[in-house]
Design a protein around this motif. Sequence first.
Motif, mmCIF file in Angstrom:
data_model
loop_
_atom_site.group_PDB
_atom_site.id
_atom_site.type_symbol
_atom_site.label_atom_id
_atom_site.label_comp_id
_atom_site.label_asym_id
_atom_site.label_seq_id
_atom_site.Cartn_x
_atom_site.Cartn_y
_atom_site.Cartn_z
ATOM 1 N N LEU A 26 0.558 -1.007 -0.020
ATOM 2 C CA LEU A 26 -0.163 0.199 -0.526
ATOM 3 C C LEU A 26 0.903 1.340 -0.053
ATOM 4 N N ILE A 27 1.767 1.196 0.896
ATOM 5 C CA ILE A 27 3.102 2.746 0.671
ATOM 6 C C ILE A 27 3.370 2.236 -0.499
ATOM 7 N N ALA A 28 3.913 1.176 -0.951
ATOM 8 C CA ALA A 28 4.834 1.332 -2.046
ATOM 9 C C ALA A 28 4.470 2.053 -3.302
ATOM 10 N N ALA A 29 2.563 1.947 -3.153
ATOM 11 C CA ALA A 29 2.556 1.892 -4.750
ATOM 12 C C ALA A 29 1.421 3.264 -3.949
ATOM 13 N N GLY A 30 1.392 4.338 -3.146
ATOM 14 C CA GLY A 30 1.198 5.808 -3.020
ATOM 15 C C GLY A 30 -0.592 5.595 -2.486
ATOM 16 N N LYS A 31 -0.674 4.404 -1.881
ATOM 17 C CA LYS A 31 -2.382 4.206 -1.749
ATOM 18 C C LYS A 31 -2.488 4.084 -0.080
ATOM 19 N N ALA A 32 -1.468 5.387 0.398
ATOM 20 C CA ALA A 32 -1.754 4.656 1.822
ATOM 21 C C ALA A 32 -0.029 5.071 2.397
ATOM 22 N N THR A 33 -0.196 6.342 4.006
ATOM 23 C CA THR A 33 1.121 6.777 3.801
ATOM 24 C C THR A 33 1.061 5.454 5.668
ATOM 25 N N LEU A 34 2.705 5.236 6.079
ATOM 26 C CA LEU A 34 2.813 4.832 6.892
ATOM 27 C C LEU A 34 2.107 5.648 8.301
ATOM 28 N N ILE A 35 2.151 6.507 8.000
ATOM 29 C CA ILE A 35 1.721 7.156 9.335
ATOM 30 C C ILE A 35 -0.361 7.045 9.380
ATOM 31 N N GLU A 36 -0.833 6.887 7.944
ATOM 32 C CA GLU A 36 -2.432 6.559 7.517
ATOM 33 C C GLU A 36 -1.995 4.884 8.125
ATOM 34 N N LEU A 37 -1.693 5.095 7.794
ATOM 35 C CA LEU A 37 -1.942 3.007 8.639
ATOM 36 C C LEU A 37 -1.608 2.931 10.553
ATOM 37 N N ALA A 57 -6.958 -1.217 5.151
ATOM 38 C CA ALA A 57 -5.945 -1.991 4.777
ATOM 39 C C ALA A 57 -5.867 -2.849 3.836
ATOM 40 N N PHE A 58 -6.979 -4.044 4.197
ATOM 41 C CA PHE A 58 -6.879 -5.247 3.459
ATOM 42 C C PHE A 58 -8.102 -4.801 2.044
ATOM 43 N N LYS A 59 -9.427 -3.333 1.933
ATOM 44 C CA LYS A 59 -9.813 -3.534 1.180
ATOM 45 C C LYS A 59 -9.347 -2.594 0.419
ATOM 46 N N ILE A 60 -8.398 -2.045 0.614
ATOM 47 C CA ILE A 60 -7.560 -0.850 -0.762
ATOM 48 C C ILE A 60 -6.195 -1.808 -1.576
ATOM 49 N N TYR A 61 -6.294 -2.751 0.237
ATOM 50 C CA TYR A 61 -5.259 -4.178 -1.039
ATOM 51 C C TYR A 61 -6.291 -4.711 -2.167
ATOM 52 N N ASP A 62 -6.854 -5.206 -1.574
ATOM 53 C CA ASP A 62 -7.807 -5.902 -2.198
ATOM 54 C C ASP A 62 -8.058 -4.636 -4.113
ATOM 55 N N ILE A 63 -8.274 -3.995 -3.658
ATOM 56 C CA ILE A 63 -8.484 -2.820 -4.791
ATOM 57 C C ILE A 63 -7.486 -3.097 -5.694
ATOM 58 N N LEU A 64 -6.381 -2.752 -5.258
ATOM 59 C CA LEU A 64 -5.002 -2.586 -6.053
ATOM 60 C C LEU A 64 -5.134 -3.900 -6.621
#
Length: 169
Positions: A119-130, A139-146
């Motif tokens: 998620l971080i490498a793809a720019g979908k979330a930052t470490l601070i957001e996680l 996180a898993f929803k975003i990961y599955d979409i990606l």
Amino acid sequence: MEFDSFGVRYRMKQMAAADAFRVFINAQDLGPLDMMRDVSVKTDSGWVELFDESNLNTFVRDNKHIVQPREVLNGLISVVSEFNWGFLKHRQQLKVPSYLRGNSEVKSVEGIDPVMGTLIAAGKATLIELETHYSLEDAFKIYDILCNDQINKAQAQYDAVQAAKSKAK
């Protein structure tokens, strides 16, 4: 989420994704305080966090005098687990067609869960957001979409290559 258990009112929020990954992966090595980090109990003076041994020992109890405090704590841990990780029981893993899979070894950064790293490498979330904003389920929803997007792109590329090969013949 608020709920009552044995005459005591509790409130909890989902753990941040980074904490939930850490707890889930290290579940055998963690104690009750780790599980109670986002749980509070209602007292006469207001809400008190249970992420403190003294508070845990004082406020996790059965006001109805049916079960021992340890059994109440075990029940709370079960509720916290279901609240934070229960969605995993029903989560369907994405299927990647075998012809789209390679033999490359996926490398990850030590101390960072691979899903978080993706998620971080793809720019979908930052470490601070996680660490502060997104829950594990988020996180898993975003990961599955990606991942679904990447599978669709790989499929489209594969189809284009196959079409070009058949035209070349």
